[in-house]
Design a protein around this motif. Structure first.
Motif, PDB file in Angstrom:
ATOM      1  N   LEU A   5     -11.150   7.707  11.088  1.00 35.19           N
ATOM      2  CA  LEU A   5     -11.690   8.039  12.391  1.00 35.19           C
ATOM      3  C   LEU A   5     -12.895   7.236  13.040  1.00 35.19           C
ATOM      4  O   LEU A   5     -12.882   6.944  14.192  1.00 35.19           O
ATOM      5  N   PRO A   6     -13.796   6.762  12.234  1.00 36.29           N
ATOM      6  CA  PRO A   6     -14.867   5.737  12.571  1.00 36.29           C
ATOM      7  C   PRO A   6     -14.373   4.797  13.628  1.00 36.29           C
ATOM      8  O   PRO A   6     -14.968   4.268  14.476  1.00 36.29           O
ATOM      9  N   ALA A   7     -12.932   4.183  13.178  1.00 38.32           N
ATOM     10  CA  ALA A   7     -12.383   3.181  13.778  1.00 38.32           C
ATOM     11  C   ALA A   7     -11.692   3.307  15.015  1.00 38.32           C
ATOM     12  O   ALA A   7     -11.502   2.492  15.790  1.00 38.32           O
ATOM     13  N   THR A   8     -11.469   4.635  15.402  1.00 36.76           N
ATOM     14  CA  THR A   8     -10.554   4.877  16.583  1.00 36.76           C
ATOM     15  C   THR A   8     -11.074   4.482  17.807  1.00 36.76           C
ATOM     16  O   THR A   8     -10.341   4.070  18.589  1.00 36.76           O
ATOM     17  N   PRO A   9     -12.430   4.848  18.095  1.00 36.09           N
ATOM     18  CA  PRO A   9     -12.752   4.302  19.536  1.00 36.09           C
ATOM     19  C   PRO A   9     -12.888   2.896  19.644  1.00 36.09           C
ATOM     20  O   PRO A   9     -12.450   2.344  20.896  1.00 36.09           O
ATOM     21  N   TYR A  10     -12.732   1.976  18.540  1.00 34.16           N
ATOM     22  CA  TYR A  10     -12.740   0.614  18.820  1.00 34.16           C
ATOM     23  C   TYR A  10     -11.187   0.356  19.146  1.00 34.16           C
ATOM     24  O   TYR A  10     -10.802  -0.883  19.623  1.00 34.16           O
ATOM     25  N   LEU A  11     -10.360   0.961  18.177  1.00 33.01           N
ATOM     26  CA  LEU A  11      -8.828   0.596  18.445  1.00 33.01           C
ATOM     27  C   LEU A  11      -8.376   1.019  19.782  1.00 33.01           C
ATOM     28  O   LEU A  11      -7.734   0.150  20.469  1.00 33.01           O
ATOM     29  N   LEU A  12      -8.945   2.086  20.410  1.00 32.93           N
ATOM     30  CA  LEU A  12      -8.482   2.420  21.675  1.00 32.93           C
ATOM     31  C   LEU A  12      -9.044   1.425  22.782  1.00 32.93           C
ATOM     32  O   LEU A  12      -8.650   1.197  23.766  1.00 32.93           O
ATOM     33  N   THR A  13     -10.209   1.336  22.293  1.00 32.37           N
ATOM     34  CA  THR A  13     -10.990   0.063  23.634  1.00 32.37           C
ATOM     35  C   THR A  13     -10.161  -1.230  23.540  1.00 32.37           C
ATOM     36  O   THR A  13      -9.953  -1.967  24.531  1.00 32.37           O
ATOM     37  N   TYR A  14      -9.580  -1.679  22.305  1.00 34.97           N
ATOM     38  CA  TYR A  14      -9.095  -2.982  22.151  1.00 34.97           C
ATOM     39  C   TYR A  14      -7.520  -2.852  22.743  1.00 34.97           C
ATOM     40  O   TYR A  14      -6.820  -3.971  22.910  1.00 34.97           O
ATOM     41  N   LEU A  15      -7.133  -1.557  23.083  1.00 34.70           N
ATOM     42  CA  LEU A  15      -5.799  -1.611  23.772  1.00 34.70           C
ATOM     43  C   LEU A  15      -5.761  -2.228  25.120  1.00 34.70           C
ATOM     44  O   LEU A  15      -4.536  -2.738  25.769  1.00 34.70           O
ATOM     45  N   SER A  16      -6.746  -2.633  25.773  1.00 35.17           N
ATOM     46  CA  SER A  16      -6.910  -3.335  26.990  1.00 35.17           C
ATOM     47  C   SER A  16      -7.278  -4.747  26.938  1.00 35.17           C
ATOM     48  O   SER A  16      -7.318  -5.600  27.658  1.00 35.17           O
ATOM     49  N   GLY A  17      -7.132  -5.555  25.429  1.00 35.45           N
ATOM     50  CA  GLY A  17      -7.230  -6.789  25.021  1.00 35.45           C
ATOM     51  C   GLY A  17      -6.220  -7.689  25.565  1.00 35.45           C
ATOM     52  O   GLY A  17      -5.072  -7.305  25.880  1.00 35.45           O
ATOM     53  N   PRO A  18      -6.197  -8.742  25.364  1.00 32.85           N
ATOM     54  CA  PRO A  18      -5.171  -9.896  25.891  1.00 32.85           C
ATOM     55  C   PRO A  18      -4.216 -10.177  24.789  1.00 32.85           C
ATOM     56  O   PRO A  18      -3.281 -10.709  24.917  1.00 32.85           O
ATOM     57  N   SER A  19      -4.523 -10.000  23.647  1.00 33.98           N
ATOM     58  CA  SER A  19      -3.394 -10.420  22.312  1.00 33.98           C
ATOM     59  C   SER A  19      -2.547  -9.393  22.165  1.00 33.98           C
ATOM     60  O   SER A  19      -2.908  -8.302  21.903  1.00 33.98           O
ATOM     61  N   THR A  20      -1.220  -9.865  22.315  1.00 32.26           N
ATOM     62  CA  THR A  20      -0.059  -8.998  22.149  1.00 32.26           C
ATOM     63  C   THR A  20      -0.309  -8.401  20.736  1.00 32.26           C
ATOM     64  O   THR A  20       0.109  -7.155  20.253  1.00 32.26           O
ATOM     65  N   LYS A  21      -0.303  -9.450  19.655  1.00 32.45           N
ATOM     66  CA  LYS A  21      -0.306  -9.048  18.159  1.00 32.45           C
ATOM     67  C   LYS A  21      -1.250  -7.901  18.101  1.00 32.45           C
ATOM     68  O   LYS A  21      -0.981  -6.888  17.124  1.00 32.45           O
TER      69      LYS A  21
END
Length: 508
Positions: A147-163
Motif C-alpha cells: 500500500l505505501p507504493a499505491t499513491p505513486y503507482l496512481l500518479t504514474y498512470l499519467s506518465g508517457p511510458s507505455t511499458k
C-alpha cells in the motif's frame, strides 16, 4: 477481418524465445477471458519480462530468504549497480516464500518505494517490476504490504511510458481482489478518476487501454462493488470511455474491447434500471457491435478470439433489454439487422459453442418479449424457419426458442397464421412427444395462444392429428400437462373435430 491484434510497443531482444514469451502471455490472457464466460472470475496477470533470455525461473534454483536480505543490503549501499540488483530482486520475488520474507523484512517496502520515486528512470522501472511480482502473490497479506507504493503507482498512470504505465496498471489490478482494505485505500486515493483519465489520454494505445479496463474489472467484481464502487464509476466519465472503445474498427483490435465489454457487463448486471448507461447509448453501441460481429461471422470470419468479445456483448445487450422501458426500445435499437445477426450467431456456434448459442437465443428472447417490430422482423426476414429447425436441440436452446416463438404468437393474431404457414404446428406436434416436461408445457402454451387466435389454426392442428397427442397427455402426462391438454381439448378443439368430420363425410 476481426482479430486480436498483437501489441507491438514492447522493447526487448529479438528472437524465438521472446516471441514464445509473447505468445505465452497472450495465451494466458486469452484463457483468463475464456474462463469468464460462464462466471465472474477475479484473476491476476503477470506481465512477463521480455528483456530476459531465460524468462522461466525454476523454483528449485530460485534464491531464498538469504538472497532477499543480501539484495536489500546491496540496494541500500550500492550506487551504479542498483538497477542490476533490482532486476535480480524481481526474479527472486517470483518465489512465494521470498515474497513473505521481503514484506517481513524491516524497511524493505520503504526502500522499494524510495527507488520507485527516485530520479533514475531505469531503477523506477525495475522497482515497479518488483512490485508487480509481489502483486501477483497468492498470499493475501502481500498486497496490503504494498500500500505505501499505491499513491505513486496512481500518479504514474499519467506518465508517457507505455511499458511503465502498463506495469503500474496490472500491479494495481492484481492488488484489488486480495483485500477490502486495499480497495478502500485505492478508492480514497482516486483510482476511479485516475483510470478514467488514463483511458482518455491513452485512447489509441492498445496495451494501456486493455490494462486499465482489466484493473477496473477487478474492482467491479468485488463483493461490495454495487454499494461502494459502481456508483462512483457511473458518476465518472468511465462509462463513456468504455463505450468509445466498443468500435467496429478491425484495426483497433479486439483485446481492449473485450476487457471494456466485461466492465460494462459488471456495471449492467449490478444496476437495477441502468438509466445512466441507457442514456449514454450503451444498448445502441453494444447491439451495433453485435450486428457487425454477426455480419463477420456470417461471411465465414470466425477468427480466434472473436467469440470472447461476443460473450460479454450478449450479456450487456440481454440485460439492457430487460431494463429498457418498452416505449424507449425502438429509439435505443435503430439497427433492424439485430435479429438476423443474432440468428446468424446461433447457427455459427450451435455445434462448437452451444453455451454461446444458448446465450444468443436468450438475447433474442429478450428482444422479442416487448417489441412487436422485432417479432415482425423475424417473420419478414424469414428467420422463423431457422429457429424452428433448432427445436430438436437440447442444452436449453430449444426451450428458449419456444419462448421466442411464443413472443411472436402473443403479439398479433396475424402472426399466428404466418407461423402456421411456416410449419410451426407440425413442429409442435413433434415437441409434444418429447420427454422434456418443460418443452411439452411450453408447446401447449403456444398451441393455446395460436388456436385461440384463429379458427383456421385450430382446424389445421386437428387436421394434422394433434388431438390424439393431446389425449395421450390428458391421461399419461404430469398434472400440469393434463390440465393444459384437457382445457385445450374441451374448450377449443373438440368442436373443430366435429366440423372437420362433417366436412369429410361422403355425399349420400
Amino acid at each position: 477481418m476481426w482479430r486480436l491484434n498483437k501489441v507491438r510497443h514492447k522493447a526487448g531482444q529479438q528472437g524465438g524465445s521472446l516471441e514464445e514469451l509473447r505468445l505465452k502471455r497472450r495465451e494466458n490472457e486469452r484463457a483468463l477471458r475464456q474462463a469468464r464466460r460462464d462466471r465472474q472470475l477475479v484473476s491476476k496477470r503477470l506481465l512477463l519480462n521480455e528483456d530476459e533470455e531465460q524468462p522461466d525461473v525454476s523454483m528449485d534454483t530460485a534464491p531464498g530468504g538469504h538472497d532477499i536480505v543480501s539484495l536489500l543490503h546491496k540496494l541500500q549501499h550500492s550506487g551504479t549497480e542498483k538497477e542490476a540488483h533490482l532486476k535480480a530482486l524481481s526474479k527472486v520475488l517470483r518465489d512465494p516464500s521470498a515474497q513473505l520474507t521481503f514484506i517481513k523484512h524491516e524497511n524493505s517496502m520503504h526502500l522499494l518505494v524510495g527507488l520507485l520515486t527516485g530520479s533514475n528512470a531505469q531503477c523506477r522501472l525495475q522497482a515497479v517490476r518488483c512490485l508487480h511480482e509481489l502483486s501477483h502473490s497468492s498470499h493475501t497479506n502481500v498486497a496490503p504490504a504494498c500500500l505505501p507504493a499505491t499513491p505513486y503507482l496512481l500518479t504514474y498512470l499519467s506518465g508517457p511510458s507505455t511499458k511503465f504505465t502498463e506495469l503500474c496498471l496490472y500491479t494495481l489490478g492484481n492488488m484489488c481482489p486480495d483485500s477490502d482494505v486495499v480497495r478502500e485505500k485505492l478508492l480514497a486515493q482516486g483510482i476511479i478518476p485516475a483510470l478514467a483519465s488514463c483511458i482518455e489520454n491513452q485512447r489509441h494505445n492498445l496495451a494501456v487501454v486493455e490494462a486499465a479496463a482489466f484493473t477496473l474489472s477487478q474492482l467491479l467484481q468485488a463483493r461490495d462493488a454495487p454499494e461502494k464502487i459502481i456508483p462512483i464509476v457511473l458518476k465518472s466519465t468511465l462509462p463513456s470511455h468504455l463505450l468509445s472503445v466498443l468500435t467496429p474498427d478491425p484495426q483497433f483490435g479486439l483485446a481492449p474491447a473485450i476487457e471494456c465489454a466485461w466492465c460494462l457487463h459488471y456495471l449492467i448486471c449490478s444496476t437495477e434500471d441502468n438509466k445512466e448507461l441507457l442514456a449514454q447509448g450503451a444498448l445502441s453501441q453494444c447491439s451495433s457491435l453485435l450486428v457487425s460481429l454477426g455480419g463477420a461471422v456470417t461471411e465465414g470470419n470466425k477468427e480466434d478470439g472473436i467469440e470472447l468479445l461476443i460473450w460479454p456483448l450478449l450479456r450487456c445487450v440481454g440485460n439492457l433489454l430487460s431494463s429498457c422501458p418498452e416505449e424507449d426500445l425502438n429509439a435505443q435499437l435503430t439497427d433492424a439487422h439485430l435479429p438476423a445477426s443474432l440468428c446468424a450467431l446461433v447457427q455459427a456456434y450451435l455445434h462448437t459453442l452451444p453455451a454461446l448459442a444458448r446465450e444468443t437465443v436468450w438475447v433474442l428472447n429478450n428482444l422479442t418479449a416487448h417489441s412487436t417490430e422485432f417479432c415482425s422482423a423475424l417473420l419478414t426476414l424469414n428467420l422463423v424457419p431457422g429457429l424452428i429447425q433448432l427445436l430438436p436441440f437440447s442444452q436449453g436452446i430449444n426451450t428458449m426458442i419456444l419462448r421466442i416463438l411464443a413472443n411472436v404468437a402473443h403479439k398479433k393474431k396475424e402472426f399466428c397464421v404466418q407461423l402456421v404457414q411456416l410449419g410451426l404446428l407440425s413442429a409442435l406436434c413433434a415437441t409434444l412427444k418429447m420427454a422434456d416436461q418443460e418443452m411439452v408445457i411450453q408447446s401447449l402454451d403456444i398451441l393455446f395462444m395460436m388456436t385461440v387466435s384463429s379458427p383456421v389454426v385450430a382446424e389445421e392442428f386437428v387436421r394434422q392429428g394433434g388431438l390424439s397427442l393431446l389425449e395421450v397427455l390428458q391421461y399419461n402426462g404430469a398434472a400440469e400437462m393434463r390440465q393444459r391438454s384437457t382445457y385445450l381439448l374441451e374448450k377449443h378443439l373438440l368442436s373443430y373435430q366435429q366440423h372437420i368430420t362433417v366436412d369429410n363425410m361422403p355425399n349420400p
